[in-house]
Design a protein around this motif. Structure first.
Motif, PDB file in Angstrom:
ATOM      1  N   ARG A  74      -1.035  -6.059 -42.321  1.00 11.29           N
ATOM      2  CA  ARG A  74      -1.032  -7.151 -43.309  1.00 11.29           C
ATOM      3  C   ARG A  74       0.365  -7.530 -43.755  1.00 11.29           C
ATOM      4  O   ARG A  74       0.631  -8.698 -44.052  1.00 11.29           O
ATOM      5  N   VAL A  75       1.274  -6.568 -43.778  1.00 10.88           N
ATOM      6  CA  VAL A  75       2.631  -6.854 -44.238  1.00 10.88           C
ATOM      7  C   VAL A  75       3.379  -7.758 -43.269  1.00 10.88           C
ATOM      8  O   VAL A  75       4.404  -8.351 -43.622  1.00 10.88           O
ATOM      9  N   LEU A  76       2.877  -7.894 -42.052  1.00  8.83           N
ATOM     10  CA  LEU A  76       3.525  -8.746 -41.053  1.00  8.83           C
ATOM     11  C   LEU A  76       3.274 -10.225 -41.314  1.00  8.83           C
ATOM     12  O   LEU A  76       4.003 -11.070 -40.788  1.00  8.83           O
ATOM     13  N   LEU A  77       2.232 -10.550 -42.097  1.00  2.55           N
ATOM     14  CA  LEU A  77       1.865 -11.936 -42.356  1.00  2.55           C
ATOM     15  C   LEU A  77       2.360 -12.379 -43.723  1.00  2.55           C
ATOM     16  O   LEU A  77       2.570 -11.549 -44.613  1.00  2.55           O
ATOM     17  N   PRO A  78       2.520 -13.697 -43.925  1.00  4.05           N
ATOM     18  CA  PRO A  78       2.867 -14.200 -45.257  1.00  4.05           C
ATOM     19  C   PRO A  78       1.794 -13.826 -46.276  1.00  4.05           C
ATOM     20  O   PRO A  78       0.633 -13.614 -45.929  1.00  4.05           O
ATOM     21  N   ASP A  79       2.168 -13.761 -47.535  1.00  2.00           N
ATOM     22  CA  ASP A  79       1.237 -13.344 -48.584  1.00  2.00           C
ATOM     23  C   ASP A  79       0.140 -14.374 -48.827  1.00  2.00           C
ATOM     24  O   ASP A  79      -0.986 -14.014 -49.176  1.00  2.00           O
ATOM     25  N   THR A  80       0.443 -15.652 -48.649  1.00  2.00           N
ATOM     26  CA  THR A  80      -0.528 -16.705 -48.934  1.00  2.00           C
ATOM     27  C   THR A  80      -0.678 -17.630 -47.733  1.00  2.00           C
ATOM     28  O   THR A  80       0.212 -17.699 -46.863  1.00  2.00           O
ATOM     29  N   GLU A  81      -1.796 -18.331 -47.709  1.00  4.92           N
ATOM     30  CA  GLU A  81      -2.055 -19.275 -46.628  1.00  4.92           C
ATOM     31  C   GLU A  81      -1.042 -20.406 -46.627  1.00  4.92           C
ATOM     32  O   GLU A  81      -0.658 -20.918 -45.563  1.00  4.92           O
TER      33      GLU A  81
ATOM     34  N   LEU B 229      -7.861 -19.696 -40.630  1.00  2.66           N
ATOM     35  CA  LEU B 229      -6.822 -19.119 -41.478  1.00  2.66           C
ATOM     36  C   LEU B 229      -7.291 -19.008 -42.923  1.00  2.66           C
ATOM     37  O   LEU B 229      -7.029 -18.002 -43.601  1.00  2.66           O
ATOM     38  N   GLY B 230      -7.984 -20.042 -43.395  1.00  2.00           N
ATOM     39  CA  GLY B 230      -8.514 -19.998 -44.754  1.00  2.00           C
ATOM     40  C   GLY B 230      -9.505 -18.859 -44.936  1.00  2.00           C
ATOM     41  O   GLY B 230      -9.472 -18.143 -45.949  1.00  2.00           O
ATOM     42  N   LEU B 231     -10.366 -18.667 -43.951  1.00  2.00           N
ATOM     43  CA  LEU B 231     -11.341 -17.571 -44.012  1.00  2.00           C
ATOM     44  C   LEU B 231     -10.644 -16.215 -44.001  1.00  2.00           C
ATOM     45  O   LEU B 231     -11.079 -15.277 -44.673  1.00  2.00           O
ATOM     46  N   PHE B 232      -9.561 -16.126 -43.245  1.00  2.00           N
ATOM     47  CA  PHE B 232      -8.820 -14.868 -43.209  1.00  2.00           C
ATOM     48  C   PHE B 232      -8.252 -14.525 -44.580  1.00  2.00           C
ATOM     49  O   PHE B 232      -8.396 -13.397 -45.069  1.00  2.00           O
ATOM     50  N   TYR B 233      -7.607 -15.494 -45.209  1.00  2.00           N
ATOM     51  CA  TYR B 233      -6.984 -15.232 -46.497  1.00  2.00           C
ATOM     52  C   TYR B 233      -8.017 -15.070 -47.612  1.00  2.00           C
ATOM     53  O   TYR B 233      -7.700 -14.531 -48.673  1.00  2.00           O
ATOM     54  N   GLU B 234      -9.240 -15.522 -47.374  1.00  2.00           N
ATOM     55  CA  GLU B 234     -10.322 -15.296 -48.336  1.00  2.00           C
ATOM     56  C   GLU B 234     -10.989 -13.942 -48.133  1.00  2.00           C
ATOM     57  O   GLU B 234     -11.845 -13.542 -48.931  1.00  2.00           O
ATOM     58  N   GLY B 235     -10.609 -13.250 -47.056  1.00  2.00           N
ATOM     59  CA  GLY B 235     -11.208 -11.953 -46.776  1.00  2.00           C
ATOM     60  C   GLY B 235     -12.583 -12.025 -46.161  1.00  2.00           C
ATOM     61  O   GLY B 235     -13.308 -11.021 -46.143  1.00  2.00           O
ATOM     62  N   ARG B 236     -12.953 -13.170 -45.609  1.00  2.00           N
ATOM     63  CA  ARG B 236     -14.264 -13.336 -44.961  1.00  2.00           C
ATOM     64  C   ARG B 236     -14.074 -13.052 -43.467  1.00  2.00           C
ATOM     65  O   ARG B 236     -14.014 -13.945 -42.645  1.00  2.00           O
ATOM     66  N   TRP B 237     -13.999 -11.768 -43.136  1.00  2.00           N
ATOM     67  CA  TRP B 237     -13.584 -11.337 -41.815  1.00  2.00           C
ATOM     68  C   TRP B 237     -14.541 -11.763 -40.712  1.00  2.00           C
ATOM     69  O   TRP B 237     -14.100 -12.191 -39.628  1.00  2.00           O
ATOM     70  N   GLN B 238     -15.842 -11.643 -40.933  1.00  2.00           N
ATOM     71  CA  GLN B 238     -16.810 -11.979 -39.888  1.00  2.00           C
ATOM     72  C   GLN B 238     -16.773 -13.466 -39.561  1.00  2.00           C
ATOM     73  O   GLN B 238     -16.796 -13.863 -38.383  1.00  2.00           O
ATOM     74  N   LYS B 239     -16.702 -14.306 -40.588  1.00  2.00           N
ATOM     75  CA  LYS B 239     -16.606 -15.750 -40.369  1.00  2.00           C
ATOM     76  C   LYS B 239     -15.294 -16.100 -39.685  1.00  2.00           C
ATOM     77  O   LYS B 239     -15.245 -16.972 -38.798  1.00  2.00           O
ATOM     78  N   CYS B 240     -14.227 -15.427 -40.089  1.00  4.20           N
ATOM     79  CA  CYS B 240     -12.924 -15.672 -39.461  1.00  4.20           C
ATOM     80  C   CYS B 240     -12.955 -15.267 -37.990  1.00  4.20           C
ATOM     81  O   CYS B 240     -12.389 -15.958 -37.139  1.00  4.20           O
ATOM     82  N   LEU B 241     -13.633 -14.165 -37.691  1.00  2.00           N
ATOM     83  CA  LEU B 241     -13.744 -13.709 -36.310  1.00  2.00           C
ATOM     84  C   LEU B 241     -14.465 -14.750 -35.459  1.00  2.00           C
ATOM     85  O   LEU B 241     -14.034 -15.067 -34.343  1.00  2.00           O
ATOM     86  N   GLN B 242     -15.544 -15.299 -35.968  1.00  2.00           N
ATOM     87  CA  GLN B 242     -16.294 -16.309 -35.231  1.00  2.00           C
ATOM     88  C   GLN B 242     -15.457 -17.567 -35.009  1.00  2.00           C
ATOM     89  O   GLN B 242     -15.454 -18.147 -33.922  1.00  2.00           O
ATOM     90  N   ALA B 243     -14.738 -17.994 -36.052  1.00  2.00           N
ATOM     91  CA  ALA B 243     -13.903 -19.185 -35.929  1.00  2.00           C
ATOM     92  C   ALA B 243     -12.754 -18.966 -34.951  1.00  2.00           C
ATOM     93  O   ALA B 243     -12.430 -19.857 -34.148  1.00  2.00           O
TER      94      ALA B 243
ATOM     95  N   PHE C 259      -2.354 -18.019 -31.924  1.00  2.00           N
ATOM     96  CA  PHE C 259      -2.907 -17.930 -33.278  1.00  2.00           C
ATOM     97  C   PHE C 259      -4.339 -17.397 -33.244  1.00  2.00           C
ATOM     98  O   PHE C 259      -4.733 -16.582 -34.083  1.00  2.00           O
ATOM     99  N   GLY C 260      -5.124 -17.865 -32.269  1.00  2.00           N
ATOM    100  CA  GLY C 260      -6.489 -17.373 -32.152  1.00  2.00           C
ATOM    101  C   GLY C 260      -6.522 -15.883 -31.850  1.00  2.00           C
ATOM    102  O   GLY C 260      -7.319 -15.136 -32.425  1.00  2.00           O
ATOM    103  N   CYS C 261      -5.634 -15.438 -30.951  1.00  2.00           N
ATOM    104  CA  CYS C 261      -5.564 -14.005 -30.631  1.00  2.00           C
ATOM    105  C   CYS C 261      -5.126 -13.195 -31.836  1.00  2.00           C
ATOM    106  O   CYS C 261      -5.635 -12.082 -32.076  1.00  2.00           O
ATOM    107  N   LEU C 262      -4.192 -13.725 -32.605  1.00  2.00           N
ATOM    108  CA  LEU C 262      -3.713 -13.013 -33.793  1.00  2.00           C
ATOM    109  C   LEU C 262      -4.840 -12.797 -34.795  1.00  2.00           C
ATOM    110  O   LEU C 262      -5.051 -11.673 -35.284  1.00  2.00           O
ATOM    111  N   LEU C 263      -5.575 -13.860 -35.099  1.00  2.00           N
ATOM    112  CA  LEU C 263      -6.655 -13.751 -36.081  1.00  2.00           C
ATOM    113  C   LEU C 263      -7.770 -12.832 -35.589  1.00  2.00           C
ATOM    114  O   LEU C 263      -8.295 -12.014 -36.347  1.00  2.00           O
ATOM    115  N   LYS C 264      -8.129 -12.955 -34.326  1.00  2.00           N
ATOM    116  CA  LYS C 264      -9.188 -12.089 -33.795  1.00  2.00           C
ATOM    117  C   LYS C 264      -8.746 -10.632 -33.811  1.00  2.00           C
ATOM    118  O   LYS C 264      -9.533  -9.730 -34.150  1.00  2.00           O
ATOM    119  N   THR C 265      -7.492 -10.392 -33.446  1.00  2.00           N
ATOM    120  CA  THR C 265      -6.968  -9.026 -33.457  1.00  2.00           C
ATOM    121  C   THR C 265      -7.066  -8.412 -34.836  1.00  2.00           C
ATOM    122  O   THR C 265      -7.524  -7.270 -35.009  1.00  2.00           O
TER     123      THR C 265
END
Length: 238
Positions: free
Chosen positions: A20-27, A50-64, A94-100
């Motif tokens: 998490r420290v590798l990414l910016p603090d906010t969207e 990206l919005g789903l990621f920063y909201e902590g909605r991991w499953q939805k972010c994974l699908q997107a 970006f897609g690989c980053l979020l899925k990872t």
């Protein structure tokens, strides 16, 4: 005893903290800066992910993120690789980053992190650099935290009789596989390369895939000049 690949990671919260420290603090701090060459629908989907990621909605972010990867993968496999626009490679990264990152959420199993590392490697291979080569940094963190598989326990008297005999049999020779030559391919289609070599992990020598790079042309020109100067110097000495 079979290998255990479902061992939970040590300190999963530490792993997530290091990622998490590798990414910016906010969207808002994370700038996509995609050009108009990327379809508006795909750019919108990526921003939603990206919005789903920063909201902590991991499953939805994974699908997107998987949907983003599907779209961008089609673009990467349309036409020759030299014609693939860098912007679509960035989208793929970006897609690989979020899925990872989503895969590194619960459950914290070594198998999940191993899959995350595979996705990250695909981004490094097929994508383009984003956010200061963040995929390379993520891969380094995952490799550091990924536990090695358990090895079968070995005791001083666990050798089977056949094994002991083989160890003391001086006449025994290992099987030799003659067909070990690494194949050569010239500019293979990406889908063929992925199916027959990338996924199964088979070695291959790729020819001609970098001929269109500007650095290759400059290198050839420099080599031609060096050879010409060497030839002229040899003639003058003779």
């Amino acid at each position: 005893m079979s290998e255990d690949t479902t061992e939970p990671l040590v300190g999963p919260s530490i792993l997530w903290k290091d990622l998490r420290v590798l990414l910016p603090d906010t969207e808002e701090e994370l700038k996509l800066d995609l050009s108009e060459k990327v379809d508006r629908s795909v750019a919108t989907l990526l921003r939603q992910a990206l919005g789903l990621f920063y909201e902590g909605r991991w499953q939805k972010c994974l699908q997107a993120s998987e949907a983003v990867l599907d779209y961008s993968w089609e673009k990467l496999n349309t036409g020759p690789w030299r014609d693939v626009d860098k912007e679509w490679r960035r989208v793929y990264s970006f897609g690989c980053l979020l899925k990872t990152l989503c895969l590194c959420q619960a459950p914290q199993k070594a198998t999940a992190v191993a899959e995350a590392l595979r996705v990250c490697d695909m981004g490094l291979l097929m994508g383009a650099a984003i956010l200061g080569d963040i995929l390379l940094k993520v891969a380094t963190v995952l490799q550091t935290h990924l536990l090695p598989r358990k090895q079968p326990a070995c005791g001083p008297h666990q050798d089977q009789p056949a094994t002991k005999k083989a160890k003391h049999d001086a006449s025994s020779t290992p099987d030799v596989v003659l067909d070990r030559e690494v194949p050569r391919l010239r500019c293979p289609p990406l889908q063929h390369f992925k199916k027959h070599f990338l996924v199964p992990g088979r070695p291959v020598i790729l020819e001609g895939v970098a001929d269109h790079w500007p650095c290759m042309k400059k290198w050839r020109q420099r080599m031609s000049g060096t050879l010409l100067n060497t030839s002229c110097s040899t003639r003058s000495q003779s």
